[in-house]
Design an enzyme around this catalytic site. Structure first.
Site, mmCIF file in Angstrom:
data_model
loop_
_atom_site.group_PDB
_atom_site.id
_atom_site.type_symbol
_atom_site.label_atom_id
_atom_site.label_comp_id
_atom_site.label_asym_id
_atom_site.label_seq_id
_atom_site.Cartn_x
_atom_site.Cartn_y
_atom_site.Cartn_z
ATOM 1 N N PRO A 160 0.716 4.842 4.233
ATOM 2 C CA PRO A 160 0.654 5.464 5.566
ATOM 3 C C PRO A 160 2.045 5.750 6.116
ATOM 4 O O PRO A 160 2.193 6.470 7.098
ATOM 5 C CB PRO A 160 -0.071 4.412 6.415
ATOM 6 C CG PRO A 160 0.067 3.129 5.678
ATOM 7 C CD PRO A 160 0.220 3.460 4.233
ATOM 8 N N GLU A 209 -1.921 -5.962 2.287
ATOM 9 C CA GLU A 209 -0.863 -5.693 3.266
ATOM 10 C C GLU A 209 0.034 -4.564 2.779
ATOM 11 O O GLU A 209 0.864 -4.045 3.516
ATOM 12 C CB GLU A 209 -0.050 -6.977 3.491
ATOM 13 C CG GLU A 209 0.635 -7.069 4.827
ATOM 14 C CD GLU A 209 -0.266 -6.755 6.011
ATOM 15 O OE1 GLU A 209 0.118 -5.888 6.807
ATOM 16 O OE2 GLU A 209 -1.354 -7.344 6.130
ATOM 17 N N ARG A 221 -7.376 21.848 -6.995
ATOM 18 C CA ARG A 221 -7.802 23.193 -6.592
ATOM 19 C C ARG A 221 -6.748 24.241 -6.929
ATOM 20 O O ARG A 221 -7.063 25.417 -7.063
ATOM 21 C CB ARG A 221 -8.097 23.244 -5.087
ATOM 22 C CG ARG A 221 -9.254 22.349 -4.694
ATOM 23 C CD ARG A 221 -9.589 22.432 -3.224
ATOM 24 N NE ARG A 221 -10.316 23.640 -2.901
ATOM 25 C CZ ARG A 221 -9.816 24.680 -2.266
ATOM 26 N NH1 ARG A 221 -8.561 24.677 -1.856
ATOM 27 N NH2 ARG A 221 -10.542 25.743 -2.031
HETATM 28 N N1 SAM Z 1 0.714 -2.723 5.978
HETATM 29 C C1 SAM Z 1 0.700 -1.326 5.667
HETATM 30 C C2 SAM Z 1 1.294 -0.556 6.828
HETATM 31 O O1 SAM Z 1 0.962 -0.875 7.962
HETATM 32 O O2 SAM Z 1 2.037 0.407 6.606
HETATM 33 C C3 SAM Z 1 -0.699 -0.824 5.414
HETATM 34 C C4 SAM Z 1 -1.275 -1.258 4.112
HETATM 35 S S1 SAM Z 1 -2.861 -0.534 3.824
HETATM 36 C C5 SAM Z 1 -3.933 -1.700 4.548
HETATM 37 C C6 SAM Z 1 -3.116 -0.743 2.093
HETATM 38 C C7 SAM Z 1 -2.831 0.456 1.223
HETATM 39 O O3 SAM Z 1 -3.702 1.525 1.564
HETATM 40 C C8 SAM Z 1 -1.445 1.029 1.301
HETATM 41 O O4 SAM Z 1 -0.534 0.311 0.496
HETATM 42 C C9 SAM Z 1 -1.644 2.453 0.806
HETATM 43 O O5 SAM Z 1 -1.616 2.539 -0.605
HETATM 44 C C10 SAM Z 1 -3.055 2.753 1.287
HETATM 45 N N2 SAM Z 1 -3.071 3.569 2.524
HETATM 46 C C11 SAM Z 1 -3.464 3.158 3.751
HETATM 47 N N3 SAM Z 1 -3.395 4.146 4.640
HETATM 48 C C12 SAM Z 1 -2.950 5.222 3.977
HETATM 49 C C13 SAM Z 1 -2.655 6.571 4.370
HETATM 50 N N4 SAM Z 1 -2.806 6.990 5.618
HETATM 51 N N5 SAM Z 1 -2.212 7.428 3.417
HETATM 52 C C14 SAM Z 1 -2.045 7.023 2.143
HETATM 53 N N6 SAM Z 1 -2.294 5.763 1.719
HETATM 54 C C15 SAM Z 1 -2.745 4.872 2.617
#
Ligand code: SAM
Length: 234
Positions: A76, A103, A141
């Site tokens: 994210p 996390e 695509r």
């Molecule tokens: N602690 C992190 C933060 O707040 O930035 C969030 C970790 S999230 C719960 C777990 C995983 O989900 C991340 O390591 C990523 O690979 C994926 N993920 C979550 N949101 C995402 C997004 N908006 N775009 C891409 N990958 C995402």
């Protein structure tokens, strides 16, 4: 999570034709020890578990068949994934996507292994897998031979910097709402102009940030002037 996604629709057909080859790897295949551990507690304390760098580095080194293959960490915190990126990765012979969980991923993966960190939006998912599916689908695509009619991809939203024009099908009148008459005119030049004008009008109304992000042709500028005059915009 990926089996349904890869076993249906356009992606499944593309894989069957040999146009795409999508492989899903389990990080536990690159672990030591009988527990096949991929995560551990965060140094410094705090909530949740963090994916360790070791299995991720080993996995990427093992599956990397092309030295040029971009290694992408889904996060994210990454830059926003968009059409330009999808188009750029569609010409790569291989793209490696790393999905985080819990996390997140040890910071050294992003700093010393990944070439790019990308996000699919300003919200947090529980894992990178849905994000990887979004990226795979959007990139696929643009791979020649995946979507039957290349022209449809070329005119889709964002492909030319605008939203797509409206589409209609049968019935001609649905609950009192009629399909625009021009679409029955048989005059392809007129229909083309109407579609372009609608695409410009929709973009200006719904995504004004896209207008001006790219230079418009003289014809588009004059259509946009007409639209603005109709709406009595300055
Ligand atoms: N602690 C992190 C933060 O707040 O930035 C969030 C970790 S999230 C719960 C777990 C995983 O989900 C991340 O390591 C990523 O690979 C994926 N993920 C979550 N949101 C995402 C997004 N908006 N775009 C891409 N990958 C995402």
């Amino acid at each position: 999570m990926f089996s349904g996604f890869l076993a249906a629709g356009i992606l499944e057909k593309a894989a069957a034709k040999g146009v795409l080859d999508i492989r899903v790897h389990d990080l536990r295949d690159w672990t030591d020890g009988k527990h096949r551990q991929v995560d551990d507690r965060p140094f410094g304390g705090g909530e949740g578990m963090v994916l360790m760098p070791g299995p991720i580095f080993k996995a990427v080194e093992a599956v990397r068949a092309e030295t040029e293959a971009p290694v992408v960490l889904l996060s994210p915190q990454g830059r926003m994934f968009d059409t330009e990126t999808a188009r750029a990765w569609a010409v790569c012979r291989q793209v490696i996507l790393i999905c985080g969980r819990y996390e997140g991923v040890d910071e050294r993966v992003g700093r010393h292994l990944a070439d790019a960190e990308v996000s699919i939006g300003d919200y947090v998912l529980t894992g990178g897998e849905p994000a990887a599916m979004v990226v795979v689908d959007a990139v696929a695509r643009f791979v020649p031979g995946v979507v039957g009619k290349a022209a449809s991809v070329a005119h889709d939203s964002f492909a030319e910097g605008l939203l797509d024009c409206p589409h209609y099908t049968r019935p001609r009148v649905f609950r009192g709402h009629a399909v625009p008459e021009v679409l029955f005119s048989g005059d392809h030049a007129r229909i083309g102009r109407w579609r372009r004008r609608q695409a410009l009008a929709k973009t200006a109304a719904l995504r004004p940030d896209l207008i001006g992000a790219r230079p418009l042709s003289a014809a588009d500028r004059s259509l946009l002037d007409e639209i603005r005059k109709e709406r009595k915009e300055p």
